[in-house]
Design a protein around this motif. Structure first.
Motif, short mmCIF file in Angstrom:
data_model
loop_
_atom_site.label_atom_id
_atom_site.label_comp_id
_atom_site.label_asym_id
_atom_site.label_seq_id
_atom_site.Cartn_x
_atom_site.Cartn_y
_atom_site.Cartn_z
N GLY A 203 32.81 23.00 8.13
CA GLY A 203 34.22 23.38 8.17
C GLY A 203 34.72 23.77 9.55
N VAL A 204 33.80 24.09 10.48
CA VAL A 204 34.29 24.46 11.81
C VAL A 204 34.97 23.28 12.49
N THR A 205 34.82 22.09 11.94
CA THR A 205 35.54 20.94 12.54
C THR A 205 37.04 21.18 12.57
N ILE A 206 37.55 22.03 11.70
CA ILE A 206 39.00 22.26 11.73
C ILE A 206 39.42 22.98 13.01
N ALA A 207 38.45 23.50 13.77
CA ALA A 207 38.79 24.07 15.07
C ALA A 207 39.33 22.98 16.00
N PHE A 208 38.99 21.71 15.69
CA PHE A 208 39.44 20.60 16.53
C PHE A 208 40.58 19.83 15.87
N LYS B 8 26.82 28.32 3.29
CA LYS B 8 26.42 28.42 4.70
C LYS B 8 26.66 27.13 5.47
N TYR B 9 26.24 26.00 4.87
CA TYR B 9 26.35 24.75 5.63
C TYR B 9 27.72 24.09 5.47
N LEU B 10 28.34 24.22 4.32
CA LEU B 10 29.71 23.72 4.18
C LEU B 10 30.64 24.40 5.20
N PRO B 11 30.59 25.72 5.35
CA PRO B 11 31.41 26.35 6.39
C PRO B 11 31.06 25.86 7.79
N MET C 200 20.62 32.36 10.03
CA MET C 200 20.57 33.71 10.57
C MET C 200 21.02 33.74 12.02
N VAL C 201 20.95 32.57 12.69
CA VAL C 201 21.35 32.51 14.09
C VAL C 201 22.81 32.09 14.22
N PHE C 202 23.22 31.14 13.38
CA PHE C 202 24.56 30.60 13.52
C PHE C 202 25.23 30.51 12.16
N SER C 203 26.52 30.80 12.12
CA SER C 203 27.25 30.64 10.86
C SER C 203 28.60 30.02 11.14
N GLY C 204 29.18 29.44 10.10
CA GLY C 204 30.48 28.80 10.24
C GLY C 204 31.58 29.79 10.58
N GLY C 205 31.36 31.03 10.23
CA GLY C 205 32.35 32.04 10.56
C GLY C 205 33.26 32.38 9.39
N MET C 206 34.11 33.34 9.64
CA MET C 206 34.91 33.91 8.57
C MET C 206 35.89 32.91 7.95
N ILE C 207 36.61 32.19 8.78
CA ILE C 207 37.67 31.33 8.24
C ILE C 207 37.11 30.15 7.45
N PRO C 208 36.16 29.37 8.01
CA PRO C 208 35.61 28.27 7.21
C PRO C 208 35.00 28.75 5.89
N THR C 209 34.35 29.92 5.92
CA THR C 209 33.80 30.45 4.67
C THR C 209 34.93 30.80 3.71
N SER D 3 42.09 30.25 14.62
CA SER D 3 41.13 31.35 14.49
C SER D 3 39.72 30.84 14.21
N THR D 4 39.60 29.63 13.63
CA THR D 4 38.27 29.04 13.53
C THR D 4 37.72 28.74 14.92
N ALA D 5 38.61 28.28 15.82
CA ALA D 5 38.19 28.03 17.20
C ALA D 5 37.70 29.32 17.85
N VAL D 6 38.40 30.42 17.60
CA VAL D 6 37.98 31.71 18.15
C VAL D 6 36.60 32.07 17.59
N GLY D 7 36.44 31.90 16.28
CA GLY D 7 35.17 32.21 15.65
C GLY D 7 34.04 31.33 16.17
N LEU D 8 34.35 30.05 16.38
CA LEU D 8 33.33 29.12 16.87
C LEU D 8 32.91 29.49 18.28
N PHE D 9 33.87 29.83 19.10
CA PHE D 9 33.56 30.29 20.46
C PHE D 9 32.58 31.46 20.41
N LYS D 10 32.88 32.39 19.53
CA LYS D 10 32.04 33.59 19.41
C LYS D 10 30.65 33.23 18.91
N GLY D 11 30.60 32.34 17.90
CA GLY D 11 29.32 31.96 17.32
C GLY D 11 28.43 31.23 18.33
#
Lengths: 304, 325
Positions: free
Chosen positions: B57-62, B51-54, A133-142, B294-302
């Motif tokens: 998945g944020v590793t692709i930002a790097f 939830k956790y796989l994504p 609820m605090v953090f999510s992988g975001g749109m693209i990874p999902t 765009s994952t990097a953008v999303g990660l920054f935001k998160g």
């Protein structure tokens, strides 16, 4: 406002209403402002309903009305004669129904063990849920996960990625915790295992809350625009919300050309009619929703 | 008073054994509670997969992620995409657009429910109070698509209600296309949010108001407090903790402009002021295929969102409020 009299105390005695001039002026202004607010909320909806039954010239000439001069149904006739619309309506109804069942089942089966304080590992799972609820992988990874699962252009993509709403899960968990334990123990003594207790005792006791969350989930899928936008590219699989968007906001002529045109559509009327159709089921269930939601929101807001 | 960071309380009571004296070996526990664990399984699978796989998945930002090479095969590029974001021409505009919408949201959309709840609370006639509540809750259940469509039919230049009124009122024969002009974008977006969210937002404050001890009002009245003094000295302090909690929750969403709403309201004509981080992620990622960037953008935001929520929680505690964690 003549409806306001000093002898009408209202049911909650908490707030003191004295009757000084200032106080009464305030009351009048307050009522006027709040009634105004309520009108602003509903008048656009009534206008859309009225306009959907109005003729094209009337929509063009009268800026605002709550009752059409002449009631016509050609916009609805046109919409219901187009296969694109019928397909998207059916799609949305089926996805909503199936999705609701899947989501409620997943949410309730997960909430029940989490309500058992003695279950080892329960806190860990709860914390992992709360973290999402605090953090999510975001749109693209999902999106990539959904793609890798081969669910692009599949209706499951509209259901499974949203299968459990963490807020709902925690509310249901809190509800289960408040169920009387004695009933479950009695059932267990009678030879039920946990699964039996859940299906034979707990679920029947939870009917109202199941109904509530079924509606919540159904509304969420029915209203979802982001998932079909992300995961559905095939126009044959459009949902109603995408169609609303196509018909109203983007170039209507282009969207309508996708609808196998047999006669010239009432262009504005179609916009109003599609809004009404996409809204109607929600408003139909609204009284049922309203009965339960406040309580649900409060538990959700207070706990954890 | 300790002023350390907000995290400890949650982490401290370790998750392993919830206040059970009799520690059972894991195998025994799994066997004893097999049905419960079985029931837990589908839900846990959901959270792991979606939830956790994504999150992994944020590793692709790097990386320079290439679909056919996958997560493991794509080359690592360090902070390249973040550098590209921060030094690129879009960042300042995205940040400005996002923050301006967030500021307007806090000024109007966050405060409106507090005010409306206070007004509802002062209503004498209960029937009126309940009917108004029922009506102003409705928009919460309508989709953003519907809200955008309503906005369109009300504000459109050719047949829109507002444009027609303005023409009649000002005698102006020019058709103002509110939906297409940059200058009206923010006003319309905030109006939409007010319309959709205000009623619903009052619920929690009304509940807080209902919980106020009537004796406090009684005492205030004894002391000769007017209605407005009662509001100031009894009602407002009573809902302050609720407002603080709601503010902390809202702060985590500060950079969340709400994808659906903004995307639906963005046109090629207002993109300069409309584009925010949320829609930019979709635009750069799904539409243009720059997954890593765009994952990097999303990660920054998160990450910024997490910092904001813990930061404001810490701030709330410093100011003597209860906070969330």
């Amino acid at each position: 406002m003549t409806t306001m009299t000093e002898t009408e105390p209202g049911k909650q005695a908490a707030v003191n209403h004295n009757n000084s001039v200032g106080s009464r002026v305030f009351d009048v202004l307050n009522v006027v402002a709040l009634v105004g607010l309520a009108l602003i909320t509903v008048l656009p909806l009534i206008y859309v309903l009225a306009a959907s039954f109005a003729t094209e010239p009337e929509i063009a000439s009268r800026p605002f009305f709550l009752w059409p001069e002449k009631i016509v149904t050609e916009a609805y006739e046109y919409i219901f004669a187009t296969p694109t619309f019928i397909r998207s309506l059916l799609t949305t109804v089926i996805v909503t129904a199936v999705g609701m069942v899947v989501q409620v089942m997943l949410t309730f089966t997960m909430a029940y063990p989490l309500a058992k304080r003695y279950l080892p590992g329960r806190t860990l799972v709860l914390n992992l849920v709360i973290f999402t609820m605090v953090f999510s992988g975001g749109m693209i990874p999902t999106y990539l996960v959904v793609r890798d699962l081969g669910m692009l252009d599949s209706y499951w993509a509209l259901i499974l990625p949203l299968a459990i709403n963490p807020f709902y899960l925690i509310i249901v968990k809190s509800f289960f915790q408040e169920l009387p334990q004695a009933l479950e123990e009695a059932a267990r003594i009678d030879g039920c295992n946990e699964m039996g207790v859940f299906f034979k005792i707990v679920l029947p006791l939870s009917k109202p809350i199941i109904a509530t969350f079924s509606l919540f989930y159904a509304v969420a899928i029915w209203n979802d625009y982001m998932s079909p936008l992300l995961y559905i590219t095939d126009p044959d699989k459009w949902t109603l919300q995408i169609l609303v968007r196509q018909l109203v906001a983007t170039d209507p002529a282009a969207a309508l050309s996708q609808m196998d045109r047999t006669w010239v559509p009432p262009e504005q009327g179609v916009k109003f009619a599609i809004i009404v159709i996409a809204t109607l089921p929600i408003l139909f269930f609204y009284p049922f929703l309203q009965k339960h939601f406040a309580k649900g929101v409060l538990i959700g807001g207070v706990k954890e | 008073m300790a002023t350390d960071l907000a995290t400890p309380p949650k982490a401290a009571p370790k998750a392993k054994k919830p206040k059970r004296a009799d520690k059972v070996p894991l195998g025994t526990a799994v066997l004893r509670y097999r049905w419960l664990y079985l029931m837990l399984l589908p839900g846990v699978a959901y959270f792991v997969i979606f939830k956790y796989l994504p999150m992994y998945g944020v590793t692709i930002a790097f990386q320079d992620y290439l679909p056919f090479l996958g997560y493991s095969g794509s080359p690592w590029v360090g902070l390249k995409h973040f550098e590209q974001l921060f030094s690129g021409p879009d960042f300042a505009r995205l940040l400005a657009n996002t923050l301006i919408l967030a500021a307007l949201h806090i000024m109007f959309v966050f405060t409106a429910p507090v005010i409306v709840a206070l007004m509802l609370n002062e209503l004498r006639v209960n029937i009126l109070k309940r009917s108004i509540q029922s009506l102003i809750y409705i928009p919460h259940f309508l989709s953003w698509t519907i809200v955008a469509a309503l906005t369109y039919v009300l504000f459109a230049a050719d047949f829109g209600v507002i444009a027609a009124w303005m023409r009649d009122l000002l005698g102006d024969t020019n058709k103002v296309d509110y939906m297409a002009q940059e200058q009206w974008f923010r006003e319309i977006v905030i109006l939409q949010q007010l319309w959709k969210m205000t009623g619903w937002g009052t619920i929690i404050y009304l509940a807080a108001l209902a919980g106020v001890d009537p004796n406090l009002y009684e005492a205030a009245r004894m002391d000769g407090a007017s209605r407005f003094r009662q509001l100031w000295h009894v009602t407002l302090p009573a809902i302050r903790p609720t407002v603080v909690v709601m503010a902390i929750l809202a702060s985590g969403n500060l950079l969340d402009s709400g994808f659906e709403q903004i995307w639906l309201m963005t046109t090629s004509l207002n993109r300069e002021v409309a584009e925010v981080f949320d829609t930019y992620v979709y635009y750069a990622g799904v539409q243009n295929g720059n997954f890593s960037y765009s994952t990097a953008v999303g990660l920054f935001k998160g990450v910024a969102g997490v910092i904001l929520i813990f930061g404001s929680n810490w701030l709330a505690k410093r100011m003597g409020q209860r906070g969330l964690f």
